[in-house]
Design a protein around this motif. Structure first.
Motif, PDB file in Angstrom:
ATOM      1  N   TYR A   1       0.823  -1.213   0.000  1.00  0.00           N
ATOM      2  CA  TYR A   1       0.000   0.000   0.000  1.00  0.00           C
ATOM      3  C   TYR A   1       0.856   1.263   0.000  1.00  0.00           C
ATOM      4  O   TYR A   1       0.440   2.291  -0.530  1.00  0.00           O
ATOM      5  N   GLY A   2       2.052   1.194   0.556  1.00  0.00           N
ATOM      6  CA  GLY A   2       2.983   2.320   0.460  1.00  0.00           C
ATOM      7  C   GLY A   2       3.375   2.573  -0.985  1.00  0.00           C
ATOM      8  O   GLY A   2       3.448   3.724  -1.435  1.00  0.00           O
ATOM      9  N   PHE A   3       3.611   1.488  -1.741  1.00  0.00           N
ATOM     10  CA  PHE A   3       3.937   1.635  -3.154  1.00  0.00           C
ATOM     11  C   PHE A   3       2.752   2.212  -3.921  1.00  0.00           C
ATOM     12  O   PHE A   3       2.915   3.133  -4.721  1.00  0.00           O
ATOM     13  N   ILE A   4       1.571   1.691  -3.681  1.00  0.00           N
ATOM     14  CA  ILE A   4       0.379   2.182  -4.386  1.00  0.00           C
ATOM     15  C   ILE A   4       0.164   3.662  -4.092  1.00  0.00           C
ATOM     16  O   ILE A   4      -0.160   4.442  -4.980  1.00  0.00           O
ATOM     17  N   GLY A   5       0.353   4.072  -2.862  1.00  0.00           N
ATOM     18  CA  GLY A   5       0.232   5.484  -2.516  1.00  0.00           C
ATOM     19  C   GLY A   5       1.266   6.335  -3.220  1.00  0.00           C
ATOM     20  O   GLY A   5       0.973   7.451  -3.655  1.00  0.00           O
ATOM     21  N   SER A   6       2.472   5.802  -3.403  1.00  0.00           N
ATOM     22  CA  SER A   6       3.522   6.566  -4.071  1.00  0.00           C
ATOM     23  C   SER A   6       3.233   6.765  -5.547  1.00  0.00           C
ATOM     24  O   SER A   6       3.722   7.715  -6.157  1.00  0.00           O
ATOM     25  N   VAL A   7       2.431   5.889  -6.134  1.00  0.00           N
ATOM     26  CA  VAL A   7       2.071   6.029  -7.550  1.00  0.00           C
ATOM     27  C   VAL A   7       1.319   7.342  -7.769  1.00  0.00           C
ATOM     28  O   VAL A   7       1.465   7.983  -8.811  1.00  0.00           O
ATOM     29  N   PHE A   8       0.540   7.757  -6.798  1.00  0.00           N
ATOM     30  CA  PHE A   8      -0.262   8.971  -6.924  1.00  0.00           C
ATOM     31  C   PHE A   8       0.454  10.222  -6.413  1.00  0.00           C
ATOM     32  O   PHE A   8      -0.112  11.309  -6.450  1.00  0.00           O
ATOM     33  N   ASP A   9       1.697  10.063  -5.972  1.00  0.00           N
ATOM     34  CA  ASP A   9       2.489  11.199  -5.489  1.00  0.00           C
ATOM     35  C   ASP A   9       3.325  11.732  -6.647  1.00  0.00           C
ATOM     36  O   ASP A   9       4.227  11.038  -7.138  1.00  0.00           O
ATOM     37  N   PRO A  10       3.049  12.947  -7.120  1.00  0.00           N
ATOM     38  CA  PRO A  10       3.792  13.464  -8.285  1.00  0.00           C
ATOM     39  C   PRO A  10       5.276  13.706  -8.018  1.00  0.00           C
ATOM     40  O   PRO A  10       6.050  13.838  -8.960  1.00  0.00           O
ATOM     41  N   ASP A  11       5.693  13.738  -6.775  1.00  0.00           N
ATOM     42  CA  ASP A  11       7.096  13.965  -6.445  1.00  0.00           C
ATOM     43  C   ASP A  11       7.913  12.678  -6.336  1.00  0.00           C
ATOM     44  O   ASP A  11       9.107  12.730  -6.078  1.00  0.00           O
ATOM     45  N   THR A  12       7.279  11.537  -6.530  1.00  0.00           N
ATOM     46  CA  THR A  12       7.961  10.252  -6.394  1.00  0.00           C
ATOM     47  C   THR A  12       8.311   9.704  -7.772  1.00  0.00           C
ATOM     48  O   THR A  12       7.494   9.718  -8.675  1.00  0.00           O
ATOM     49  N   ASN A  13       9.541   9.234  -7.904  1.00  0.00           N
ATOM     50  CA  ASN A  13      10.032   8.655  -9.165  1.00  0.00           C
ATOM     51  C   ASN A  13      10.532   7.237  -8.915  1.00  0.00           C
ATOM     52  O   ASN A  13      10.669   6.807  -7.781  1.00  0.00           O
ATOM     53  N   GLY A  14      10.824   6.520  -9.987  1.00  0.00           N
ATOM     54  CA  GLY A  14      11.457   5.209  -9.881  1.00  0.00           C
ATOM     55  C   GLY A  14      10.505   4.077  -9.563  1.00  0.00           C
ATOM     56  O   GLY A  14      10.909   3.107  -8.927  1.00  0.00           O
ATOM     57  N   HIS A  15       9.267   4.165 -10.012  1.00  0.00           N
ATOM     58  CA  HIS A  15       8.299   3.126  -9.687  1.00  0.00           C
ATOM     59  C   HIS A  15       8.670   1.764 -10.287  1.00  0.00           C
ATOM     60  O   HIS A  15       8.498   0.741  -9.639  1.00  0.00           O
ATOM     61  N   VAL A  16       9.166   1.768 -11.505  1.00  0.00           N
ATOM     62  CA  VAL A  16       9.539   0.497 -12.152  1.00  0.00           C
ATOM     63  C   VAL A  16      10.661  -0.166 -11.376  1.00  0.00           C
ATOM     64  O   VAL A  16      10.629  -1.379 -11.142  1.00  0.00           O
TER      65      VAL A  16
END
Length: 42
Positions: free
Chosen positions: A8-23
Motif C-alpha cells: 500500500y505504500g507503493f500504491i500510494g507513491s504512484v499517486f504522489d507526483p514527487d515520487t520517481n522510480g516506480h519500475v
C-alpha cells in the motif's frame, strides 16, 4: 503472506507526483508483493 505496508505504500507513491522510480521499486519487490500490487492495480 504479502507485506501490506510495502504494497500500500507503493500504491500510494504512484499517486504522489514527487515520487520517481516506480519500475525500479517493482523490480526490487518480493514476488508475492509484486503479485499483490499487480492484482490491486488491475
Amino acid at each position: 503472506m504479502p507485506d501490506f505496508a510495502e504494497v500500500y505504500g507503493f500504491i500510494g507513491s504512484v499517486f504522489d507526483p514527487d515520487t520517481n522510480g516506480h519500475v525500479q521499486k517493482l523490480k526490487e519487490m518480493d514476488p508475492i508483493n509484486f503479485e499483490t500490487v499487480s492484482l490491486i492495480l488491475e
